[in-house]
Design an enzyme around this catalytic site. Structure first.
Site, PDB file in Angstrom:
ATOM      1  N   LEU A   1       0.827  -1.216   0.000  1.00  0.00           N
ATOM      2  CA  LEU A   1       0.000   0.000   0.000  1.00  0.00           C
ATOM      3  C   LEU A   1       0.860   1.264   0.000  1.00  0.00           C
ATOM      4  O   LEU A   1       2.056   1.211   0.306  1.00  0.00           O
ATOM      5  CB  LEU A   1      -0.909  -0.038   1.234  1.00  0.00           C
ATOM      6  N   PRO A   2       0.239   2.416  -0.315  1.00  0.00           N
ATOM      7  CA  PRO A   2       1.045   3.637  -0.462  1.00  0.00           C
ATOM      8  C   PRO A   2       1.776   4.098   0.799  1.00  0.00           C
ATOM      9  O   PRO A   2       2.950   4.453   0.736  1.00  0.00           O
ATOM     10  CB  PRO A   2       0.021   4.685  -0.902  1.00  0.00           C
TER      11      PRO A   2
ATOM     12  N   THR B   1       6.345   0.498   2.089  1.00  0.00           N
ATOM     13  CA  THR B   1       7.366   1.267   2.799  1.00  0.00           C
ATOM     14  C   THR B   1       6.639   2.261   3.697  1.00  0.00           C
ATOM     15  O   THR B   1       5.938   3.150   3.192  1.00  0.00           O
ATOM     16  CB  THR B   1       8.261   2.047   1.809  1.00  0.00           C
TER      17      THR B   1
ATOM     18  N   LYS C   1      15.209  -0.347   5.585  1.00  0.00           N
ATOM     19  CA  LYS C   1      14.837   0.263   4.299  1.00  0.00           C
ATOM     20  C   LYS C   1      15.099   1.777   4.291  1.00  0.00           C
ATOM     21  O   LYS C   1      15.700   2.314   3.367  1.00  0.00           O
ATOM     22  CB  LYS C   1      13.344  -0.030   4.048  1.00  0.00           C
TER      23      LYS C   1
ATOM     24  N   LYS D   1       9.736  10.619  -0.394  1.00  0.00           N
ATOM     25  CA  LYS D   1       8.911   9.929   0.617  1.00  0.00           C
ATOM     26  C   LYS D   1       9.818   9.182   1.614  1.00  0.00           C
ATOM     27  O   LYS D   1       9.662   9.297   2.826  1.00  0.00           O
ATOM     28  CB  LYS D   1       7.977   8.925  -0.081  1.00  0.00           C
TER      29      LYS D   1
END
Ligand code: NAD
Length: 291
Positions: free
Chosen positions: A65-66, A94, A169, A244
């Site tokens: 998902l976003p 992420t 990450k 982001k």
């Protein structure tokens, strides 16, 4: 046959779900987008009418998902109430470390195992089944996830407890954002000092200044291996996604009082770069901001 529910079949999720089908998993998919669902159907996924319906008989749930708010919303209101304690939950989106920890704590309260498993590698790696997964969660759940993650990726690393996958990450991508800018400025300065960029590439990629951004992803057209610079910075890893991830890194750093001066500067530069209309261009296009 293992039943997998796959939620979020966008740029990344569609290729990942396709690889699950190709590897013999019985995949039931749900996305808010009709276009995404039609594509998933073509790949051999069963289509559900809702997330609740998709996860009802799932042995494993994968979400892609976003952002953190989507992940928290969907697990808290649609997934956790509709799966059994035998179901393994894997969020590959992420998101920020704190939300990852909070969602897995909610799952734990219900006796359900959850992993955060963000990926490295873009749309091509998702389609090709060559993603790297950085996984946070307990060792038993990590073992149980090997089959499904192995069908979508080539490298699966257990980073530590809940949230450790997201921490790995964002730290990796903060390093990438900062080293890409440093690589761009070295190449620009070298040219202004009269060096041929190919000559500087040959030297720096074999010397102590070597970076992945230089050796594998050189931001100068015609220098080094094929990279988005050779294609006017189309495709690749969008500047908006780098921004982001840098934002998530800044949020993580603030939460633990870590000093990240280079990361902060990289975040500012990518913010300006995106505001200037380059959000959709590959992140190595940041070289164009340097005079
Ligand atoms: P995307 O926007 O293409 O896909 C997200 C999908 O989620 C969309 O199809 C959207 O309709 C769906 N969705 C949103 N809310 C939903 C809900 N409530 N229920 C069901 N479906 C819902 O994004 P993407 O590029 O596939 O990225 C997904 C994640 O992977 C992000 O967290 C991103 O940061 C990460 N990521 C992306 C890349 C990349 O190169 N695109 C690389 C590494 C990691």
């Amino acid at each position: 046959m293992t039943n997998v529910a796959f939620i979020g079949l966008g740029n990344m999720g569609s290729g990942m779900a396709d690889n699950l089908v190709k590897n013999g998993f019985n995949v039931t998919a749900f996305d808010l987008s009709e276009v995404a669902l039609a594509k998933a159907k073509e790949c051999g996924c069963h289509i559900a009418d809702s997330t609740q319906q998709a996860v009802a008989d799932a042995d494993i749930v994968v979400t892609m998902l976003p952002a953190g708010k989507h992940v928290m919303d969907i697990y808290a209101s649609q997934i956790l109430e509709n799966v059994s304690t035998q179901t393994l939950l894997i969020d590959c989106s992420t998101i920020d470390v704190e939300t990852a920890k909070n969602v897995s704590a909610l799952a734990k309260e219900k006796g359900i195992s959850m992993l955060d498993a963000p990926v490295s590698g873009g749309v091509a790696a998702a389609a090709g089944g060559t993603l790297t997964f950085m996984v946070g969660g307990n060792a038993d759940a990590f073992e149980k996830a090997q089959g499904v993650l192995g069908a979508m990726g080539k490298k699966i690393v257990h980073a530590g407890g809940h949230g450790a996958g997201q921490a790995a990450k964002i730290c990796n991508n903060m390093l990438l954002g900062a080293t890409m800018i440093a690589t761009c400025e070295s190449l620009q300065l070298a040219q202004k000092l009269g060096l041929d960029p190919q000559v500087f590439f040959d030297i720096a990629s074999n010397a102590s200044g070597q970076t992945w951004s230089m050796t594998s992803y050189c931001p100068v057209k015609g220098v080094g291996p094929q990279s988005p610079a050779d294609n006017d910075f189309a495709g690749g890893f969008a500047s908006a996604l780098m921004l982001k991830d840098l934002g998530l890194a800044m949020q993580g750093a603030k939460g633990v009082n870590a000093q990240v001066p280079m990361g902060e500067l990289a975040a500012k530069w990518f913010e300006m770069h995106c505001e200037e209309g380059n959000a959709g261009m590959d992140f190595s296009s940041i070289i164009n901001r340097l005079a």
